[in-house]
Design an enzyme around this catalytic site. Structure first.
Site, PDB file in Angstrom:
ATOM      1  N   GLU A  35       0.871  -1.169   0.000  1.00 20.97           N
ATOM      2  CA  GLU A  35       0.000   0.000   0.000  1.00 20.97           C
ATOM      3  C   GLU A  35       0.916   1.229   0.000  1.00 20.97           C
ATOM      4  OE1 GLU A  35      -2.788   0.327   3.255  1.00 20.97           O
ATOM      5  OE2 GLU A  35      -3.585   2.194   2.436  1.00 20.97           O
ATOM      6  N   ARG A 272       5.236 -13.383   9.563  1.00 20.56           N
ATOM      7  CA  ARG A 272       5.783 -12.024   9.438  1.00 20.56           C
ATOM      8  C   ARG A 272       7.162 -11.949  10.040  1.00 20.56           C
ATOM      9  NH1 ARG A 272       2.006  -7.983   9.012  1.00 20.56           N
ATOM     10  NH2 ARG A 272       3.387  -6.326   9.676  1.00 20.56           N
ATOM     11  N   LYS A 282       3.807   0.917  10.010  1.00 16.69           N
ATOM     12  CA  LYS A 282       3.959   2.156   9.247  1.00 16.69           C
ATOM     13  C   LYS A 282       3.367   3.331  10.016  1.00 16.69           C
ATOM     14  CE  LYS A 282       2.957   0.025   5.066  1.00 16.69           C
ATOM     15  NZ  LYS A 282       2.320   0.039   3.765  1.00 16.69           N
TER      16      LYS A 282
HETATM   17  P1  ATP Z   1       1.416  -1.756   8.037  1.00 17.82           P
HETATM   18  O1  ATP Z   1       0.444  -2.662   8.710  1.00 17.82           O
HETATM   19  O2  ATP Z   1       2.560  -1.329   8.887  1.00 17.82           O
HETATM   20  O3  ATP Z   1       0.787  -0.614   7.283  1.00 17.82           O
HETATM   21  P2  ATP Z   1       1.269  -3.540   5.904  1.00 17.82           P
HETATM   22  O4  ATP Z   1       1.527  -4.934   6.208  1.00 17.82           O
HETATM   23  O5  ATP Z   1      -0.160  -3.150   5.826  1.00 17.82           O
HETATM   24  O6  ATP Z   1       2.071  -2.650   6.911  1.00 17.82           O
HETATM   25  P3  ATP Z   1       1.531  -3.421   3.081  1.00 17.82           P
HETATM   26  O7  ATP Z   1       2.081  -2.334   2.258  1.00 17.82           O
HETATM   27  O8  ATP Z   1       0.089  -3.710   2.988  1.00 17.82           O
HETATM   28  O9  ATP Z   1       1.964  -3.074   4.573  1.00 17.82           O
HETATM   29  O10 ATP Z   1       2.364  -4.740   2.881  1.00 17.82           O
HETATM   30  C1  ATP Z   1       2.710  -5.252   1.617  1.00 17.82           C
HETATM   31  C2  ATP Z   1       3.121  -6.683   1.752  1.00 17.82           C
HETATM   32  O11 ATP Z   1       4.209  -6.803   2.662  1.00 17.82           O
HETATM   33  C3  ATP Z   1       2.005  -7.563   2.278  1.00 17.82           C
HETATM   34  O12 ATP Z   1       1.941  -8.725   1.475  1.00 17.82           O
HETATM   35  C4  ATP Z   1       2.422  -7.892   3.669  1.00 17.82           C
HETATM   36  O13 ATP Z   1       1.984  -9.169   4.005  1.00 17.82           O
HETATM   37  C5  ATP Z   1       3.948  -7.811   3.601  1.00 17.82           C
HETATM   38  N1  ATP Z   1       4.510  -7.441   4.907  1.00 17.82           N
HETATM   39  C6  ATP Z   1       4.247  -6.330   5.615  1.00 17.82           C
HETATM   40  N2  ATP Z   1       4.881  -6.360   6.795  1.00 17.82           N
HETATM   41  C7  ATP Z   1       5.569  -7.528   6.845  1.00 17.82           C
HETATM   42  C8  ATP Z   1       6.425  -8.154   7.805  1.00 17.82           C
HETATM   43  N3  ATP Z   1       6.705  -7.575   8.970  1.00 17.82           N
HETATM   44  N4  ATP Z   1       6.960  -9.361   7.507  1.00 17.82           N
HETATM   45  C9  ATP Z   1       6.699  -9.940   6.322  1.00 17.82           C
HETATM   46  N5  ATP Z   1       5.909  -9.422   5.383  1.00 17.82           N
HETATM   47  C10 ATP Z   1       5.336  -8.223   5.625  1.00 17.82           C
HETATM   48 MG    MG Z   2      -1.596  -3.870   4.460  1.00 16.61          MG
END
Ligand code: ATP
Ligand code: MG
Length: 563
Positions: A35, A272, A282
């Site tokens: 995102e 994760r 984020k």
């Molecule tokens: P936040 O919750 O901090 O906004 P997010 O997970 O929503 O982060 P996205 O941009 O939606 O962020 O994530 C893109 C991809 O990265 C998704 O497929 C998510 O599963 C993966 N991802 C995000 N954080 C992690 C993590 N800590 N470990 C492994 N994969 C991750």
């Molecule tokens: Mg997300």
């Protein structure tokens, strides 16, 4: 080691089984779906290495898809940095897609759901809807709007899109099952109204925006994704992912995929990445940036990709780290020491060694008569093949204040008046003779004599001393700003603590010193790595100029992880 001998992770096993069975005609297509509401962090890199890694290994393609369904939080700035960071990591995407490319198709699908009696407009508040959700053991309560006539649902949804309904006043919900043990099936929200912010790509065209659950699987499907790999928290969403796809594939084939009725994307989940002494949400990172608690998204203490780069992490070390931790279905916390260990091992082999004096005191070699001379030192001791550098030597040198003691016991092997011999790194053996102090008793100059026949690399150079100290010749020395970074948080798991996470920041995460460094560093370029002897590994910061050198500490020399 042979590639095949390395055991497969569980996702690779699934992919190999699918390939063997000819699932989706043997096509492998993944996507990385960030995102664009923040910068990529090292957690994302775990997903990136998986998504791009599977495509690379099995001759497939991995596309980049921006999951831009919430205009209130997203921005083009983030799109650009995400692309730059992925490229820096060394991965190549096939196509770039945006969920917003599919707003029309998704809207049309929503209309079809309404027409089929599978979606309705709810006028309750978010709180009311939440209250009616029930609990995992108690069924939810149906909305009073659940059985609205189809015509009315159509009329209202269209009014929502035309901007005639205020934000927050109505949502479109899937009509599935308020009693389902999986709470995600209790009439999940498909669409919400957002009129307060324009979308960074579609501007004011849309007033309704699809929710993650309605957008993600369909986007996968429109693009032809075969393996939709994500993190474990989405495992409970998987049945809903499948439910929406059931409505538009197979016998309900809607024609929106180029791959026909038999094609079907599948979601798979892995654990994760969580790392000690940092946060990876984020929202929290944005707060640190906005409130000036760090210098920006690329502050070298941040777990972002650009922060790690600026700290001196190499793309290769980050990828090696991902290989080490692997992929499982078990959530856990990784010791930050392992990350530091990985970059240390990388730099140990590659970073040239130089002298940098952090707390300088002047040393005068009273019996040195020459104009000065040039010493050739190996970049990495014992590795002639890795090149050499020139060090100026002369009568006046900077040494570490702590390397001289006016009165020392016999356990102190470095400089002290009284006869002990000490080698100056890569050059001569000296003996301290005394020192000079200012009115406050601080030592201002140390005096010593040298042995002209003790130069390293000559016959006399083999004579052993108990200590070797670092030095930089005064006339050729440069001043450098050295930023000594440490862990951002003082506690192991800031997210698990009560109270405000900002109170848990490590107050000593940054110290700045002005060091005397070797003149050879005038040529150092941005992102060059060095080992400052006895101090640690350092990288040239983006702020550095030939007139004002700036170095960041990547990591110390000491490896606590191996203990
Ligand atoms: P936040 O919750 O901090 O906004 P997010 O997970 O929503 O982060 P996205 O941009 O939606 O962020 O994530 C893109 C991809 O990265 C998704 O497929 C998510 O599963 C993966 N991802 C995000 N954080 C992690 C993590 N800590 N470990 C492994 N994969 C991750
Ligand atoms: Mg997300």
């Amino acid at each position: 080691m042979e590639e095949q001998e390395k055991s497969l992770n569980f996702i690779e096993q699934i992919v190999e089984k699918d390939l063997a069975e000819g699932v989706n005609d043997g096509r492998i297509q993944t996507r990385f779906p960030p995102e664009p509401n923040g910068y990529l962090h090292i957690g994302h890199v775990k997903a990136i290495c998986m998504d791009f890694g599977i495509a690379e290994k099995y001759n497939g393609v991995c596309n980049l898809r921006f999951d831009d369904t919430n205009p209130a939080k997203e921005d083009t700035e983030y799109v650009e940095t995400i692309e730059r960071d992925i490229a820096w990591l060394g991965f190549k995407w096939g196509q770039i897609y945006y969920a917003s490319d599919y707003f029309q198709q998704l809207y049309d699908l929503a209309i079809q759901f309404i027409k089929a009696g599978k979606a309705y407009v709810d006028e309750q508040t978010a709180e009311q809807i939440a209250e009616q959700k029930g609990t995992p053991t108690e069924p939810g309560v149906a909305s009073p709007y659940r059985d609205r006539p189809i015509e009315e649902n159509l009329r209202l949804f269209e009014a929502m899109q035309r901007g005639e309904i205020e934000e927050g006043k109505m949502v479109l919900r899937a009509k599935i099952d308020m009693g389902n043990p999986n709470m995600h099936f209790r009439d999940p929200i498909m669409y919400r109204i957002i009129t307060s912010h324009p979308h960074h790509r579609t501007g004011r065209k849309w007033n309704v925006y699809p929710m993650y659950d309605f957008a993600h699987g369909q986007s996968d499907y429109f693009e032809g994704v075969t393996h939709s790999i994500c993190t474990l928290e989405f495992e409970v969403h998987r049945p809903l992912y499948d439910y929406f796809l059931d409505q538009i594939t197979g016998e309900n084939f809607c024609g929106l995929s180029p791959y026909g009725p038999n094609y079907r994307p599948k979601q798979r989940e892995f654990n994760r990445l969580n790392i000690t002494y940092t946060v990876m949400s984020k929202r929290k990172m944005l707060q640190l940036v906005k409130e000036g608690l760090v210098a920006g998204w690329d502050d070298p203490r941040m777990p972002t990709v650009c922060g790690l780069r600026r700290r001196g992490y190499t793309a290769q070390a980050i990828r090696t780290f991902m290989d080490k931790i692997g992929y499982t279905k078990v959530e856990g916390m990784i010791d930050q020491g392992l990350l530091e260990h990985t970059i240390r091992e990388d730099l140990k082999e590659t970073a040239p060694r130089v002298c940098a004096i952090f707390d300088p005191v002047k040393l005068v070699i009273t019996n040195y008569e020459g104009e000065g001379e040039t010493i050739i030192a190996e970049n990495i001791d014992g590795h002639e093949e890795l090149g050499t550098r020139e060090m100026k030597f002369g009568k006046e040198l900077w040494i570490e204040r702590g390397d001289f003691l006016e009165e020392a016991d016999n356990k102190f092997y470095r400089l002290s008046p009284g006869g002990r011999e000490v080698r100056l790194k890569a050059s001569y053996i000296i003996q301290a003779t005394g020192c000079e102090k200012d009115a406050d008793g601080n030592i201002t100059t140390v005096y010593a004599t040298y042995d002209p026949n003790s130069k390293s690399g000559t016959e006399g150079g083999n004579r052993k001393t108990k200590a070797t100290i670092n030095w930089v010749e005064c006339n050729s020395a440069l001043d450098a700003e050295v930023r000594l970074y440490d862990r951002l948080f003082a506690v192991e798991n800031p997210s698990a603590e009560e109270g405000d996470f900002r109170d848990l920041l490590n107050p000593d995460s940054l110290k700045v010193v002005t060091a005397k460094v070797e003149g050879s560093l005038a040529k150092a370029k941005m992102q060059d790595h060095f080992q400052f002897l006895k101090q640690g590994y350092f990288v040239v910061d983006d702020d550095s100029t030939p007139e004002h050198l700036v170095f960041n500490r990547t990591c110390s020399l000491k490896d606590n992880y191996l203990k």
